[in-house]
Write an enzyme that holds these catalytic residues in place. Structure first.
Site, mmCIF file in Angstrom:
data_model
loop_
_atom_site.group_PDB
_atom_site.id
_atom_site.type_symbol
_atom_site.label_atom_id
_atom_site.label_comp_id
_atom_site.label_asym_id
_atom_site.label_seq_id
_atom_site.Cartn_x
_atom_site.Cartn_y
_atom_site.Cartn_z
ATOM 1 N N THR A 134 19.654 18.199 -82.437
ATOM 2 C CA THR A 134 18.634 18.251 -81.387
ATOM 3 C C THR A 134 18.153 16.840 -81.057
ATOM 4 O O THR A 134 17.980 16.010 -81.962
ATOM 5 C CB THR A 134 17.388 19.109 -81.731
ATOM 6 N N ILE A 135 17.939 16.597 -79.779
ATOM 7 C CA ILE A 135 17.387 15.300 -79.370
ATOM 8 C C ILE A 135 15.926 15.200 -79.817
ATOM 9 O O ILE A 135 15.360 14.128 -79.821
ATOM 10 C CB ILE A 135 17.491 15.075 -77.848
ATOM 11 N N ASP A 136 15.319 16.341 -80.202
ATOM 12 C CA ASP A 136 13.899 16.347 -80.549
ATOM 13 C C ASP A 136 13.616 15.825 -81.968
ATOM 14 O O ASP A 136 12.471 15.515 -82.292
ATOM 15 C CB ASP A 136 13.318 17.765 -80.437
ATOM 16 N N HIS A 180 8.773 19.254 -76.080
ATOM 17 C CA HIS A 180 7.714 20.213 -75.751
ATOM 18 C C HIS A 180 6.731 20.380 -76.894
ATOM 19 O O HIS A 180 5.522 20.402 -76.704
ATOM 20 C CB HIS A 180 8.326 21.574 -75.414
ATOM 21 N N ARG A 284 19.901 14.133 -72.329
ATOM 22 C CA ARG A 284 20.877 14.834 -73.196
ATOM 23 C C ARG A 284 22.315 14.550 -72.766
ATOM 24 O O ARG A 284 23.256 15.124 -73.310
ATOM 25 C CB ARG A 284 20.625 16.346 -73.153
#
Ligand code: F6P
Length: 358
Positions: A134-136, A180, A284
């Protein structure tokens, strides 16, 4: 003989192919007879039996390729136990596909929601290995997730580009960075890009503090200010609302995202001209950066080794610079958020970056 299933699930990122390549190379280098079943569009392929028998050649030449050669989709964990529109039991369907193909292991690449379903499948008796994508960067139990560094480079480049135009026009610029629920990406991109104000979900902001920070720069003779704002940045007032109340408020909002709301308030309260830039899914896209290629090669090789040892039920993470097998039941459902008091935030504050809280 080994029969492996592989799927990519949730939002994509730059290094999914690099990670799959690592797994398959790590296996094919050590197993003579290897069958690889690639499931299309994440868990959907496993549920509906949409797959293809692949060879190691399919995973060759994809180290630098962004996206995922298998496709992906979001299949929310909370709906996994809910039958589909035709009454199909999704969990039973996934188990059926797995057993029909007589798989030794299912390799699952994805973020938090994907990981929860991987753990559910483990509880149902399937052999699974999860790789943290995940880029998060918000997966508990691993120091870093793949995709994060590649996205960080893009988000940082965006702020860099904005810097030159912001300086020419003496404007306030807001760059909205993905994230988010957690603020790792905006936090790091904001610092790397030299943002003056960083707003992340973990530190609810007071708009007056944001204005004060802009005014302070103006008094110092600096004509422009750059804000790195997380998609999920939240004001102190809104942070007091329940999830339901917040959802309802956002639904009624005239702004497409929080950045536009912040922009409107800054314009209204400070009289300054504000522009918003949203790089969005560009973050992304493109090739994985060198760091992610190395990371994915390591994680892929370590996943292959676990499969060779028939040691299943783990996420392969990176802990203190070493790959580690972390039991899925210890991490599934946990979110790695930014600690508002962590050293990085303190040091950012030390050099004058404002987080909208003080
Ligand atoms: O989880 C990765 C992520 O890119 C988040 O940063 C972002 O909020 C979300 O996915 C966007 O999701 P979608 O691709 O479904 O629009």
């Amino acid at each position: 003989m080994k029969r492996i299933g592989i799927l990519t699930s949730g939002g994509d990122c730059q290094a999914l192919n690099a990670a799959m390549r690592g797994v398959v190379k790590g296996l094919s280098h050590n197993v003579d007879d290897l069958e690889i079943y690639g499931f299309y569009d994440g868990y959907k392929g496993l549920i509906y039996g949409n797959y293809r028998l692949l060879t190691s050649a399919d995973f060759s030449g994809i180290l630098t390729k962004g996206g995922t050669i298998l496709g992906t989709s979001r299949q929310p964990f909370k709906l996994m136990r809910v039958p589909d529109e035709n009454g199909l039991d999704k969990v039973e369907a996934m188990k059926h596909t797995y057993h029909k193909l007589n798989l030794d292991c299912l390799v699952i690449l994805g973020g938090n929601g994907t990981q929860k379903t991987a753990n559910l499948l483990r509880e149902e008796g399937l052999h699974v290995i999860h790789l943290p994508k995940t880029i998060d960067n918000d997966i508990w139990g691993t120091d870093i997730t793949f995709g994060f560094q590649s996205a960080l480079n893009i988000a940082t480049d965006t702020i860099d580009y904005i810097h030159t135009t912001a300086a020419s026009h003496n404007r306030v610029f807001i760059v909205e960075i993905m994230g988010h629920k957690v603020g790792w990406l905006p936090l790091h991109a904001g610092i790397a890009g030299g943002a003056d104000i960083i707003l992340i979900p973990e530190i609810p902001y007071n708009i007056n503090k944001v204005i004060d920070a802009i005014d302070k720069r103006t008094k110092q003779g600096k004509g422009f200010t750059i804000l790195a704002v997380a998609e999920g940045a939240i004001s102190k007032q809104d942070a007091k609302l329940s999830k339901k109340e917040l959802k309802a408020k956002m639904k009624k909002s005239k702004y497409p995202s929080v950045s536009y709301e912040v922009a409107a308030l800054v314009e209204e309260k400070s009289g300054r001209e504000v522009r918003v830039t949203v790089p969005g899914h560009m973050q992304r896209g493109g090739s994985p950066c060198a760091f992610d290629r190395v990371l994915c090669t390591q994680l892929g090789a370590a996943a292959a080794q676990a499969i060779l040892e028939k040691d299943y039920g783990y996420m392969i993470g990176m802990v203190n610079g070493r790959t580690e097998r972390i039991p899925l039941n210890e991490v599934a459902g946990k979110l790695k958020t930014v600690d508002p008091n962590c050293q990085l935030i303190q040091e950012a504050k030390q050099i004058g970056i404002c987080f909208g809280d003080e």
